[in-house]
Scaffold this motif. Sequence first.
Motif, PDB file in Angstrom:
ATOM      1  N   ARG A  88       0.809  -1.218   0.000  1.00 22.43           N
ATOM      2  CA  ARG A  88       0.000   0.000   0.000  1.00 22.43           C
ATOM      3  C   ARG A  88       0.841   1.265   0.000  1.00 22.43           C
ATOM      4  NH1 ARG A  88      -5.464  -0.700   1.096  1.00 22.43           N
ATOM      5  NH2 ARG A  88      -6.020  -2.866   1.485  1.00 22.43           N
ATOM      6  N   LEU A 114      -5.927  -5.736  -7.969  1.00 26.41           N
ATOM      7  CA  LEU A 114      -5.512  -7.031  -7.428  1.00 26.41           C
ATOM      8  C   LEU A 114      -5.842  -8.064  -8.499  1.00 26.41           C
ATOM      9  CD1 LEU A 114      -4.899  -8.940  -4.895  1.00 26.41           C
ATOM     10  CD2 LEU A 114      -7.372  -9.084  -4.712  1.00 26.41           C
ATOM     11  N   GLU A 210     -10.946  -3.508  -2.872  1.00 27.85           N
ATOM     12  CA  GLU A 210     -10.813  -3.594  -1.408  1.00 27.85           C
ATOM     13  C   GLU A 210     -11.581  -4.799  -0.867  1.00 27.85           C
ATOM     14  OE1 GLU A 210      -8.738  -1.895   0.311  1.00 27.85           O
ATOM     15  OE2 GLU A 210      -8.158  -0.605  -1.368  1.00 27.85           O
ATOM     16  N   MET A 213      -9.636  -7.942  -1.696  1.00 32.95           N
ATOM     17  CA  MET A 213      -8.440  -8.102  -0.877  1.00 32.95           C
ATOM     18  C   MET A 213      -8.799  -8.659   0.489  1.00 32.95           C
ATOM     19  SD  MET A 213      -6.242  -4.848  -2.025  1.00 32.95           S
ATOM     20  CE  MET A 213      -4.826  -4.820  -1.017  1.00 32.95           C
ATOM     21  N   ARG A 218      -5.461 -10.542   1.577  1.00 36.88           N
ATOM     22  CA  ARG A 218      -4.197 -10.011   1.078  1.00 36.88           C
ATOM     23  C   ARG A 218      -4.137  -8.558   1.447  1.00 36.88           C
ATOM     24  NH1 ARG A 218      -1.851 -11.696  -4.649  1.00 36.88           N
ATOM     25  NH2 ARG A 218      -1.261  -9.524  -4.496  1.00 36.88           N
ATOM     26  N   ASN A 219      -2.932  -8.103   1.709  1.00 44.25           N
ATOM     27  CA  ASN A 219      -2.814  -6.709   2.075  1.00 44.25           C
ATOM     28  C   ASN A 219      -2.068  -5.927   1.009  1.00 44.25           C
ATOM     29  OD1 ASN A 219      -3.464  -4.716   3.715  1.00 44.25           O
ATOM     30  ND2 ASN A 219      -2.034  -5.201   5.379  1.00 44.25           N
ATOM     31  N   ASP A 220      -1.786  -6.584  -0.114  1.00 44.28           N
ATOM     32  CA  ASP A 220      -0.997  -5.925  -1.153  1.00 44.28           C
ATOM     33  C   ASP A 220      -1.743  -5.940  -2.477  1.00 44.28           C
ATOM     34  OD1 ASP A 220       1.327  -5.701   0.553  1.00 44.28           O
ATOM     35  OD2 ASP A 220       1.530  -7.872   0.294  1.00 44.28           O
ATOM     36  N   TYR A 221      -1.479  -4.899  -3.270  1.00 38.13           N
ATOM     37  CA  TYR A 221      -2.035  -4.877  -4.618  1.00 38.13           C
ATOM     38  C   TYR A 221      -1.138  -5.723  -5.534  1.00 38.13           C
ATOM     39  CZ  TYR A 221      -4.603  -0.828  -2.859  1.00 38.13           C
ATOM     40  OH  TYR A 221      -5.405   0.005  -2.131  1.00 38.13           O
ATOM     41  N   SER A 222      -1.633  -5.993  -6.745  1.00 35.72           N
ATOM     42  CA  SER A 222      -0.806  -6.693  -7.727  1.00 35.72           C
ATOM     43  C   SER A 222      -0.175  -5.704  -8.697  1.00 35.72           C
ATOM     44  CB  SER A 222      -1.636  -7.683  -8.537  1.00 35.72           C
ATOM     45  OG  SER A 222      -2.273  -8.588  -7.697  1.00 35.72           O
TER      46      SER A 222
END
Lengths: 403, 386
Positions: A88, A114, A210, A213, A218-222
Amino acid sequence: MPPYRPRQAFGKSVSMHLPSSYILRNLWTRKLTTLLTALGMALVVFVFATVLMLSKGLEQTLVATGSPDNVIVIRHSAETEIQSIIDREQAAIIASLPDTAYSLAGIPLLSKELVVLMVLPKKDQGKPSNVTVRGISATGLTLRPQVRLTQGRMFHPGAREIIVGNKIAQNFANASIGKKLRLGLGEWTITGIFDAGKTGFSSEVWGDVEQLMQAFRRNDYSSIIFKLAATATFAQAKKQIENDQRLTVEAKRESRFYAEQSEMMSRFLKILGLSLSAIFSIGAMIGAMITMYASVANRTAEIGTLRAIGFPRSSILQAFLWEALALSLLGGIVGLAIASFMQLLTVSTMNWQTFSELAFTFTLTPTIAWQALLFSLLMGLVGGFLPAIRAARMNIVDALRAA
Amino acid sequence: MRYLLLLIIRNAFRQKLRTVLTMVGIIVATVAFGLLRTAVEAWYAGADAASATRLITRNAISLVFPLPLSYQNKIQQIKGVAATSYSSWFGGVYISEKNFFPQFAIEPRSYLKLYPEYLLSPQEERDFFRDRQGAIAGKKLAQKYGWKVGDIIPIRGTIYPGDWNFILRGIYKGTSERIDETLFLFHWEYLNERLKQTGAERANHVGAYVVGIEQASQAAQISQAIDGLFANSLAETLTETEKAFQLGFVAMTEVIVTIIEVVSFVILIIILAVMANTMAMSARERKREYATLKALGFPGSFIALLITGESVVIALVGGLFGLLLLYPAADSFASKMGTFFPVFRVTPETAWLAMGIALVVGLAAAAIPAWRGATISATAGFRQIG
């Protein structure tokens, strides 16, 4: 045998060409043989054209997926969005860069996304296949003008709702409006079906980033996709992103990124198809050669007569070459005609580079049509060359005696 | 009978050029058909080599999602489970993207126990177990890149970023020709330590569990027991036999297999057309001879036998030569494709099938000319010219 010398290849005195009706009638006389030879060639041309159409269709689908004004940012050395992770903090830094375009309402055209794979059963036989699930920000749809909702409505941000591409709706079980798909630990309602034309997005499932996720913990974007304020500023934007010490990412034009995703598959298809065509063409050329040799042997007396009347060797050579070319052209046209029907089919398979489902069609372009016809003529030329030489080199007296 | 055979063979080689050309065509077709069928078999090689007493447990969403390391003990406690191990797909790049080969991070001791078909010498095994940075590679893979035991192999991570250096501690051989010798295996612990340092959420997770079961007949029951154990948890599982797991991959690329099979069929039609053409010509040229035989009192069936025999002789001789060429062709193709097809060899079934097809092509190609030759009346045959 005297050496082969055309009397005068190009000159006023040699205007003695054998009429084309003579050539075509020869093919008409032995219908079964003509048909069998042309069939062999038609099949080779069919394979040749089909493979080119397949890899063209794949390329077009993936090239059309990306647009040149969009920049995609993924983690350094990740080759696909699936492998990429952008946390993030980094996403916020990328979002604050100055090269992003703004919508009329003053919203930056940037989507934090994501991308994950999910197994869904296909309609026919219920075989499982990997489907790309993409979480998008509110601007995700605006960034892709080629994507239109055709049925239902857009998902509401913050709700467990998804929209699916039309190829997914066609090929997968339980993928129509109102049905629920199980993602993560919850049920997601399909609220709409979108049409992305002949692009890879048609084989994807979209939802709110959001929400997805959370579902996948998951706490991260792709990846991050943003539209450039001006196309020309790409180099500058890329430099700024990749030179930033806080970031471990790389930036690519979206169009190039998707083109790269098809390289491996389309190279494989091309190599496979062209080597097969090469092997098959040997068989078809042998068929043409056998036919033409027999045609020469059967007409020995005829050739002698023509020579005695005064037709030069070159006309005989030409007549037989034209005959072989006419034969192969017939095969080429038939093969191409059969291949053109393949455009009605949609192929859906796994793209090895992304491990995800991708649907594309056979695409016939004028270039492929020409290539296929030229290929068939080349087969005719190679197959007909030696027999035509043999016909032209015949001794008049011996040939007349053969009757 | 002896004279009949002699006549057939003499007839077959009367038009030397045409017969040779036809045979070349059949040779090419046989080789192409054999290669294509071998390629399709290679596609299924992973599933064929799968053991019936191994299950694969993976995340129900898809293989991309990992499973917690804590699942191992829970799976181990299920009745009927003999052993468990785990692996993670690494998917790194060796020098450039072109050099693709599968890399797995594994728990060495339990994994090699579950896969007895990978043979290492006791010395190599010991070295591999002791060195956390150690790795083992299949024989074909090591040959392709010229690796020797003790070499340092640098791999760039794509899923797990960074540069990774592995020390080759062993080169394994397969117990049979069906075993994949292109794998690269290293310590999962080595991967996990690096992930812990970077504080990634992905530490202490594995890609999939391999579950060894006591009896193959219990596979379905144990699969359900495992999946039931983790139902409604954060990471639900999907357990299937190793064969089903491998076939799942094949199913995803089934289109390619279908294309290859269609093409194999097309090549047969092409060669049939060429062969039928040759026979039609021979029969056309010899109409007067057949009429002569008829006038002498030979029945139509005798003429049909002559034509069919000639066709079959040409087809079988061509098929035999094709078969002899198929083996070296397959070997050179396999070495060119490198690790793309881990297992690529011509099976006896393929050889028999190729010969069977040559026979059928020979019979089918002669059908129309033989029928024509048998039914033609002597007078009509004499009237014909050319």
